[in-house]
Every structure is written in C-alpha cells, then in structure tokens.
Design an enzyme around this catalytic site. Structure first.
Site, mmCIF file in Angstrom:
data_model
loop_
_atom_site.group_PDB
_atom_site.id
_atom_site.type_symbol
_atom_site.label_atom_id
_atom_site.label_comp_id
_atom_site.label_asym_id
_atom_site.label_seq_id
_atom_site.Cartn_x
_atom_site.Cartn_y
_atom_site.Cartn_z
ATOM 1 N N HIS A 138 0.776 -1.135 0.093
ATOM 2 C CA HIS A 138 0.036 0.067 0.040
ATOM 3 C C HIS A 138 0.778 1.254 -0.067
ATOM 4 C CE1 HIS A 138 -3.506 -2.531 1.009
ATOM 5 N NE2 HIS A 138 -2.809 -3.305 1.809
ATOM 6 N N SER A 198 14.604 20.447 -17.068
ATOM 7 C CA SER A 198 13.485 21.181 -17.316
ATOM 8 C C SER A 198 13.647 22.473 -18.125
ATOM 9 C CB SER A 198 12.620 21.620 -16.060
ATOM 10 O OG SER A 198 11.779 22.883 -16.011
ATOM 11 N N LYS A 221 15.978 20.809 -12.020
ATOM 12 C CA LYS A 221 15.153 19.585 -12.079
ATOM 13 C C LYS A 221 16.207 18.567 -12.665
ATOM 14 C CE LYS A 221 11.486 18.636 -11.554
ATOM 15 N NZ LYS A 221 10.336 18.732 -12.130
ATOM 16 N N GLU A 224 8.806 7.396 -16.736
ATOM 17 C CA GLU A 224 7.525 8.043 -17.080
ATOM 18 C C GLU A 224 7.001 7.707 -18.588
ATOM 19 O OE1 GLU A 224 7.799 12.198 -16.674
ATOM 20 O OE2 GLU A 224 8.319 11.934 -14.311
#
Length: 476
Positions: free
Chosen positions: A162, A283, A289, A296
């Site tokens: 979880h 970024s 970043k 992804e």
C-alpha cells in the site's frame, strides 16, 4: 524484359474502370505493410518451387523466377526498388517489380495463391522473427536488473505494501521481483511462437487450390512446423496477432510498474536512487530539475500497447468467415507494438544499469514505520504463543511506540512487560534489520541465501533465452 503498361493491379478484370480516388486512398496499405517485403519474397521463392514441383514452371522458368526474386530482394534492401503511390499493397508492389524483371513469366507466380494466404503467411513470419528481437531486448533489461541486484544482495530496504513501510527486504530481492515477470513474458513469447508456427500458404483465398501444390513443403522451407489444417481458418485466423499483442501489452504493463517505482525511488521524498545524467532530462524553466522521463514514458506507452490489443480484438469480434477487409487493421498495431518495445526496452536497460543506489538512504529507511513488528510476532510464535495472540500483543506494542513517538527497540524492559507477560528483553535480538533479513531462509524469500539462489536461477534462464532470441525463424 518488357515492362507492364499502366499501374499493376492484382484484381480488376471484371471492372470497367479503375477505383475512385477516395477508394484508392482508403484501400492503400503499402505505406505500412512494405516492411513485409522480405517475408513476401521468401514466401514467393517457396511458392515458385512448389509450382515447379507441380509441373507449372519448367526448370528454366524456375531458375529465372528465383534469380528475379533474388534481384528484387537486393533492390528492395538497397532502396533501389520502392513502392509507388499507385501500388495498393506490398504484394502489388512486388508483383510489379517481378513483372518489370520477367515480363509475362512473372505473372505465373500468382497461380495457386491469394493475397489472403500471402498476407497471413507474411505477417506470421514477420512477427515470429521480430518476437525474437523483442525477446533479446527483454533479456537486456533483465540483465541490467540482475546486475544491479547482484550488487545489492545485502542492501536493506523498506519493503512496501500500500506504498507504506511493511517489512525489511534486500534491495536485490526487490530488483529481482521485476525480473520474474520479464521471465514469464519470455516464456509467453516462446509459447506463442509454437502456436504461430503454422503456415497458411496454400489456402488460397479461402478454399485451398485445385492445383497440385505442396503446402507441407512450403511450410518447411519457411520455418513453420506444419501447414494449416483448415483453409478457411487459415486466412481468417488472427489469433496469433491478438495473442502477440496481449504479450506485448503485458510486457508494457510490467515496464510501467518498473517505471512507476523508479519515479518514486528518484523523488526527493524517497531519494533512494540517482539516475545517470545520460538517462535523465531537465526542465526548460527550472534549472534544478532532473526528471525520470524514461520511467514516465514506460508508464505512458503501456496505454499505447494496450490500445493496440483492444483495437484488434474489437476489429475481430464481429467478423464472419473468412477474410474481410477489416483485417487490414491487424498490422499497424502489431508493427507499432514492436517498434514501441524496441525503442523503450534499451532505454530502460540503460537507465537501470547506470543508476546509482543510495545504500545509506535505503538502510536508514528500512526499519522506519515499525517495519520490524512482524519479527516480534514471529518471535512470540517461536515462544509457542498462538499467532492470533502474538498479532494482538505486537499491535499493542506498536500502539505504545506510536503514542510515545519512539521505535520498537526504544521501549524499556518494564514497558515490554506491561504490554504482555510474553515479552521479555530477549525480543531485542530480532529488532534489527540485519537479523530480520538473515532470518528469511526459505526459498524465494529476501534473505541473502535465497536471493543469491534467485540470481543464479534467473541468470541460467536468461542464458537459454539469449540462445532462442538469435535463432533464425526462416532456415538459412
């Protein structure tokens, strides 16, 4: 050789004129099925030999036919022969190329076969061939996971359920958990390949042929195990496409789950892994970043793969026997699935093989969240306390620690006795991550011994897969 006049068409004798532009634009498939050309030529060679065996080509004609097909194949590979806007599909384009080389003799090759059995044969050959390329790329990713797992057999980590701390595990065990589904994917590919190794060639449009052909000889030459048992099924069956797309979709799901974990591991909140600069992006506005874009994209492309499977299943579900033009929609999802995985898998393999694991952060996080509570319960069981009672006792101990905002090992001897008469100071022997990992000795568990066994077993399996992935489909 004399050239043919006008556009080559594989049909049209009963039609007074050519197709309307709108129909031609809708019907054309050569812009995506051209990749089947090498397989169509291989099947044409086998068919030419069968026609000669049936007495429909003499030896001289067969020799000319095979030489022309060889020349056409070389021209296709070199880019010297390409489809034109007037070619409806790969079969039309290649027949044009053959007619340009042989004149009317080239037209004899069409006897006893149809685009219906041709395309079913070509697509089976293509997918069987490229399934091995996909398998090789899956092996590469599994190798990268195996290599990282080997470095972290003893690295403690907080195992999660979880997405909350559950029990300590070794990070090597965690990485190997991602290898197992890849091994199952490889098993599925080989299992699929056995069912796909059936040759439709010789089935004609749907009813077979009245010519004395030899489907078994064609099947053997093209690397199939046997010819199709039923000509109607042979030209209408696309189970092999749907099943292949299921396997590629499931691979995509497995890659997506791995990608999601890498996204978590590399976040500031976790901070367990640092990606190599070569396998991360930045970024356009935020200079600080470092994004896990490969991970992804693995998540995102799973949807694309699943979509291809759904499209083909939906296309097939209402089709009457035998061939229907709807089946033109089977190829693009299959081609796209292969292209997607062959693009994604090497990137993931590179990302995994070059990432740096923050052992210090993992070890510090391993005992957090009372993750050693199960060790206390098991310790009580070894003291002959029923597990139901042991669970309740340990739960009360956790509640005490949560109220005092302390860890399990910080509780005093007096407090242990207050929680339960079964708890005594010797319980502290299990209140360390190292002892928790060392105690996991059963096969498949997270202890150092079982993890080392898993590494060896997975490595042996991948060696056999490496051999399969380079086996030629069509005998050379």
């Amino acid at each position: 050789m004399p050239e043919t006049e006008g556009p080559t068409r594989l049909w049209g004798g009963r039609f007074a004129g050519g197709p309307a532009d709108a129909l031609a634009r809708l019907s054309v498939s050569v812009h995506f099925d051209w990749r089947l050309a090498p397989y169509d030529i291989a099947a044409s060679r086998a068919h030419a030999r069968v026609l000669a065996g049936a007495g429909l080509l003499d030896n001289d004609e067969l020799g000319q036919m095979l030489a022309a097909l060889d020349d056409l194949e070389s021209a296709c590979a070199a880019g010297e022969f390409r489809p034109t806007v007037e070619d409806e599909d790969v079969h039309t384009a290649l027949e044009r190329g053959l007619l340009e080389r042989l004149g009317t003799l080239g037209g004899k090759l069409r006897a006893g076969r149809s685009r219906n059995d041709q395309v079913a044969t070509d697509l089976r050959m293509y997918l069987r061939d490229h399934a091995r390329g996909v398998a090789a790329a899956v092996v590469e990713l599994a190798d990268a996971l195996l290599e990282q797992a080997g470095r972290h057999v003893d690295t403690p980590a907080p195992g999660l359920t979880h997405v909350q701390h559950a029990q300590p595990v070794s990070f090597g065990h965690w990485l190997l958990a991602h290898v197992q589904p890849l091994l199952r994917d490889l098993d599925r590919l080989r299992d699929w390949d056995a069912r796909a190794a059936i040759s439709p060639l010789g089935s004609g449009a749907l009813a077979g042929s009245s010519l004395p052909l030899d489907p078994a000889a064609v099947a053997k030459e093209l690397g199939f195990q046997a010819p199709a048992q039923n000509s109607m099924d042979a030209v209408s069956d696309r189970d092999f496409v749907a099943e292949f797309l299921f396997i590629t979709s499931l691979i995509g799901v497995h890659l997506s789950r791995l990608g999601e974990e890498v996204v978590l591991w590399t976040s500031q909140e976790f901070g367990w892994v640092i990606l190599d600069d070569a396998f991360a992006t930045g970024s356009s506005i935020m200079p600080q970043k470092k994004n896990a874009d490969i991970a992804e994209l693995a998540r995102g492309k799973a949807g694309r793969l699943i979509g291809g499977l759904v499209a083909v299943l939906t296309m097939l579900k209402g089709l009457p026997l035998t061939y229907d033009r709807d089946m033109q929609e089977d190829k693009e999802p299959a081609f796209d699935a292969i292209d997607t995985l062959l693009l994604l898998l090497p990137a993931l393999a590179g990302m995994i093989s070059t990432m740096t694991v923050r052992v210090d952060r993992l070890a510090a996080a391993a005992p957090v969240g009372f993750s050693l509570a199960t060790e206390v319960a098991d310790w009580l069981v070894r003291k002959h306390v029923p597990f139901r009672d042991a669970h309740e006792i340990t739960g009360r101990l956790v509640a005490l620690c949560a109220a005092r905002e302390c860890e399990l090992e910080d509780v005093s001897d007096e407090d242990l006795k207050t929680v339960s008469e079964h708890l005594d100071p010797s319980v502290r022997e299990v209140l360390s991550v190292r002892s928790a990992l060392a105690g996991r000795t059963t096969p498949g568990s997270t202890g150092p011994g079982p993890v080392a066994d898993q590494l060896q077993t997975a490595s042996d399996k991948l060696d056999s897969w490496r051999e399969w992935s380079i086996e030629p489909v069509v005998p050379r």
